[in-house]
Design a protein around this motif. Structure first.
Motif, PDB file in Angstrom:
ATOM      1  N   LEU A  95       0.855  -1.175   0.000  1.00 55.29           N
ATOM      2  CA  LEU A  95       0.000   0.000   0.000  1.00 55.29           C
ATOM      3  C   LEU A  95       0.896   1.231   0.000  1.00 55.29           C
ATOM      4  CD1 LEU A  95      -2.383  -1.101   2.918  1.00 55.29           C
ATOM      5  CD2 LEU A  95      -2.681  -1.551   0.483  1.00 55.29           C
ATOM      6  N   THR A  96       0.333   2.379  -0.318  1.00 51.42           N
ATOM      7  CA  THR A  96       1.108   3.610  -0.253  1.00 51.42           C
ATOM      8  C   THR A  96       0.334   4.673   0.516  1.00 51.42           C
ATOM      9  OG1 THR A  96       0.231   4.377  -2.384  1.00 51.42           O
ATOM     10  CG2 THR A  96       2.331   3.185  -2.406  1.00 51.42           C
ATOM     11  N   VAL A  97       1.076   5.582   1.116  1.00 51.81           N
ATOM     12  CA  VAL A  97       0.492   6.755   1.763  1.00 51.81           C
ATOM     13  C   VAL A  97       1.261   7.979   1.299  1.00 51.81           C
ATOM     14  CG1 VAL A  97      -0.365   5.578   3.822  1.00 51.81           C
ATOM     15  CG2 VAL A  97       1.966   6.461   3.801  1.00 51.81           C
ATOM     16  N   ASP A  98       0.615   9.117   1.339  1.00 54.81           N
ATOM     17  CA  ASP A  98       1.238  10.379   0.953  1.00 54.81           C
ATOM     18  C   ASP A  98       0.553  11.478   1.739  1.00 54.81           C
ATOM     19  OD1 ASP A  98       2.782  12.284  -0.321  1.00 54.81           O
ATOM     20  OD2 ASP A  98       2.261  11.671  -2.353  1.00 54.81           O
ATOM     21  N   GLN A  99       0.900  12.707   1.454  1.00 55.85           N
ATOM     22  CA  GLN A  99       0.268  13.866   2.072  1.00 55.85           C
ATOM     23  C   GLN A  99      -0.354  14.729   0.980  1.00 55.85           C
ATOM     24  OE1 GLN A  99      -0.093  14.495   5.390  1.00 55.85           O
ATOM     25  NE2 GLN A  99       0.864  12.492   5.752  1.00 55.85           N
ATOM     26  N   PRO A 100      -1.415  15.476   1.303  1.00 57.45           N
ATOM     27  CA  PRO A 100      -2.018  16.333   0.292  1.00 57.45           C
ATOM     28  C   PRO A 100      -1.087  17.455  -0.150  1.00 57.45           C
ATOM     29  CG  PRO A 100      -3.187  16.500   2.412  1.00 57.45           C
ATOM     30  CD  PRO A 100      -2.094  15.512   2.582  1.00 57.45           C
ATOM     31  N   LEU A 101      -1.416  18.064  -1.282  1.00 50.85           N
ATOM     32  CA  LEU A 101      -0.601  19.166  -1.797  1.00 50.85           C
ATOM     33  C   LEU A 101      -0.514  20.302  -0.787  1.00 50.85           C
ATOM     34  CD1 LEU A 101      -1.971  19.294  -5.458  1.00 50.85           C
ATOM     35  CD2 LEU A 101       0.200  18.320  -4.688  1.00 50.85           C
ATOM     36  N   SER A 102      -1.600  20.531  -0.056  1.00 50.94           N
ATOM     37  CA  SER A 102      -1.619  21.621   0.913  1.00 50.94           C
ATOM     38  C   SER A 102      -0.644  21.410   2.062  1.00 50.94           C
ATOM     39  CB  SER A 102      -3.036  21.804   1.472  1.00 50.94           C
ATOM     40  OG  SER A 102      -3.484  20.608   2.089  1.00 50.94           O
ATOM     41  N   LEU A 115      -6.158   6.228   5.840  1.00 52.69           N
ATOM     42  CA  LEU A 115      -6.105   4.768   5.856  1.00 52.69           C
ATOM     43  C   LEU A 115      -6.670   4.216   7.157  1.00 52.69           C
ATOM     44  CD1 LEU A 115      -2.761   3.542   4.229  1.00 52.69           C
ATOM     45  CD2 LEU A 115      -5.054   3.636   3.255  1.00 52.69           C
ATOM     46  N   PHE A 116      -6.417   4.911   8.253  1.00 52.25           N
ATOM     47  CA  PHE A 116      -6.989   4.509   9.537  1.00 52.25           C
ATOM     48  C   PHE A 116      -8.515   4.537   9.477  1.00 52.25           C
ATOM     49  CE2 PHE A 116      -8.900   6.641  13.268  1.00 52.25           C
ATOM     50  CZ  PHE A 116      -8.942   5.560  14.138  1.00 52.25           C
ATOM     51  N   VAL A 117      -9.067   5.626   8.962  1.00 53.00           N
ATOM     52  CA  VAL A 117     -10.522   5.733   8.841  1.00 53.00           C
ATOM     53  C   VAL A 117     -11.048   4.664   7.887  1.00 53.00           C
ATOM     54  CG1 VAL A 117     -12.413   7.224   8.091  1.00 53.00           C
ATOM     55  CG2 VAL A 117     -10.510   8.191   9.394  1.00 53.00           C
ATOM     56  N   ALA A 118     -10.318   4.439   6.795  1.00 45.56           N
ATOM     57  CA  ALA A 118     -10.721   3.409   5.833  1.00 45.56           C
ATOM     58  C   ALA A 118     -10.696   2.023   6.466  1.00 45.56           C
ATOM     59  CB  ALA A 118      -9.812   3.444   4.606  1.00 45.56           C
ATOM     60  N   ALA A 119      -9.756   1.798   7.380  1.00 45.22           N
ATOM     61  CA  ALA A 119      -9.689   0.501   8.067  1.00 45.22           C
ATOM     62  C   ALA A 119     -10.936   0.275   8.911  1.00 45.22           C
ATOM     63  CB  ALA A 119      -8.440   0.427   8.939  1.00 45.22           C
ATOM     64  N   ALA A 146     -17.678   6.551   5.915  1.00 46.04           N
ATOM     65  CA  ALA A 146     -17.062   7.029   7.152  1.00 46.04           C
ATOM     66  C   ALA A 146     -16.703   8.502   7.000  1.00 46.04           C
ATOM     67  CB  ALA A 146     -15.817   6.215   7.485  1.00 46.04           C
ATOM     68  N   GLU A 147     -17.086   9.297   7.963  1.00 46.09           N
ATOM     69  CA  GLU A 147     -16.700  10.698   8.005  1.00 46.09           C
ATOM     70  C   GLU A 147     -15.989  10.951   9.338  1.00 46.09           C
ATOM     71  OE1 GLU A 147     -20.059  13.185   7.341  1.00 46.09           O
ATOM     72  OE2 GLU A 147     -20.447  12.403   5.309  1.00 46.09           O
ATOM     73  N   TYR A 148     -14.972  11.792   9.294  1.00 47.75           N
ATOM     74  CA  TYR A 148     -14.207  12.022  10.512  1.00 47.75           C
ATOM     75  C   TYR A 148     -13.831  13.499  10.634  1.00 47.75           C
ATOM     76  CZ  TYR A 148      -9.962  12.349   7.633  1.00 47.75           C
ATOM     77  OH  TYR A 148      -9.022  12.744   6.707  1.00 47.75           O
ATOM     78  N   ARG A 149     -13.481  13.889  11.839  1.00 46.07           N
ATOM     79  CA  ARG A 149     -12.990  15.238  12.084  1.00 46.07           C
ATOM     80  C   ARG A 149     -11.764  15.158  12.981  1.00 46.07           C
ATOM     81  NH1 ARG A 149     -14.481  16.933  17.147  1.00 46.07           N
ATOM     82  NH2 ARG A 149     -16.129  15.702  18.167  1.00 46.07           N
ATOM     83  N   MET A 150     -10.838  16.054  12.730  1.00 46.70           N
ATOM     84  CA  MET A 150      -9.624  16.099  13.525  1.00 46.70           C
ATOM     85  C   MET A 150      -9.834  16.968  14.756  1.00 46.70           C
ATOM     86  SD  MET A 150      -7.636  14.172  11.796  1.00 46.70           S
ATOM     87  CE  MET A 150      -6.076  14.465  12.653  1.00 46.70           C
ATOM     88  N   ALA A 151      -9.072  16.686  15.796  1.00 47.08           N
ATOM     89  CA  ALA A 151      -9.159  17.466  17.030  1.00 47.08           C
ATOM     90  C   ALA A 151      -8.582  18.858  16.800  1.00 47.08           C
ATOM     91  CB  ALA A 151      -8.408  16.765  18.146  1.00 47.08           C
ATOM     92  N   ASP A 152      -9.125  19.842  17.487  1.00 48.41           N
ATOM     93  CA  ASP A 152      -8.635  21.215  17.375  1.00 48.41           C
ATOM     94  C   ASP A 152      -7.444  21.479  18.284  1.00 48.41           C
ATOM     95  OD1 ASP A 152     -10.640  21.863  15.544  1.00 48.41           O
ATOM     96  OD2 ASP A 152     -12.069  22.340  17.153  1.00 48.41           O
TER      97      ASP A 152
END
Length: 218
Positions: A95-102, A115-119, A146-152
């Motif tokens: 498998l591969t992982v990367d980071q967004p352009l931003s 990938l964690f959320v996808a798991a 699956a929808e997720y939000r990151m902690a602030d």
């Protein structure tokens, strides 16, 4: 299995497994249609989506030719590819992982968090599919979103995760039972009882700094 490209090509992906010969002789076969204007040179122009579909078909047929991937279960190895992209080897699968352009990546693959959320979602889908099988219900229309939000605040982590399971073929009277089964899939159980994480940092095979263990935060 075929990919029809916008440039007018048909790319077929099949496998060749010679009967009576060792499994190592198996091959994945890629067949590209020939057009009158080729003049002896074969080529195919792929959109990003076509490239992903072709890659998926190649991996699918490779697994069929090599049904017993090398590597022991219960381990994953991550190594750099380029930039922020990393390859993850699990048994014989990659498998591969990367980071967004931003975030400075090239966005060639999902992020580790995705990938964690996808798991979580795929484990839920697996349990849901097996539930439908046991009750003689078709998997038609089965999906998990699956929808997720990151902690602030810190530390960086996923703060919330929401799953929606669609099972159109399931009788309404069995919805509660399906929910009970899916809510106890292996990955969700792991989140409910977070595992101990042991960390060891090495700069050479003979030198290591043990960081002990801590409760993972999920």
């Amino acid at each position: 299995m075929k990919v029809e490209t916008r440039c007018g090509r048909t790319i077929g992906v099949t496998r060749f497994e010679p009967p009576g010969l060792p499994a190592s002789m198996g091959r994945v076969v890629v067949d590209t249609s020939c057009a009158p204007y080729d003049e002896g040179e074969m080529w195919a122009s792929l959109t990003p989506e076509e490239a992903r579909r072709l890659a998926g078909l190649l991996l699918y047929q490779a697994a069929a030719v090599d049904p017993e991937p090398a590597g022991r279960p219960g381990a994953a190895e991550v190594t750099p590819i380029a930039g922020d992209a990393f390859g993850i080897r699990v048994r014989g699968h990659v498998l591969t992982v990367d980071q967004p352009l931003s975030d400075g990546g090239k966005d060639t693959a999902p992020t580790p968090v995705e990938l964690f959320v996808a798991a979580v979602a795929s484990c839920a889908a697996h349990y849901a599919g097996r539930f439908l099988d046991r009750h003689g219900v078709a998997r038609d229309g089965l999906s998990v979103r699956a929808e997720y939000r990151m902690a602030d605040d810190r530390p960086a982590r996923v703060a919330g995760l929401s799953l929606t399971v669609q099972a159109p073929s399931l009788p309404p009277r069995r919805l509660a039972a399906l929910r009970a089964v899916v809510s106890h899939c292996t990955v969700t159980n792991t989140l409910a009882r977070a595992p101990e994480v042991e960390l060891e940092v090495r700069c050479s095979p003979d030198e290591a700094v043990a960081g002990g263990s801590r409760k993972s935060q999920a």
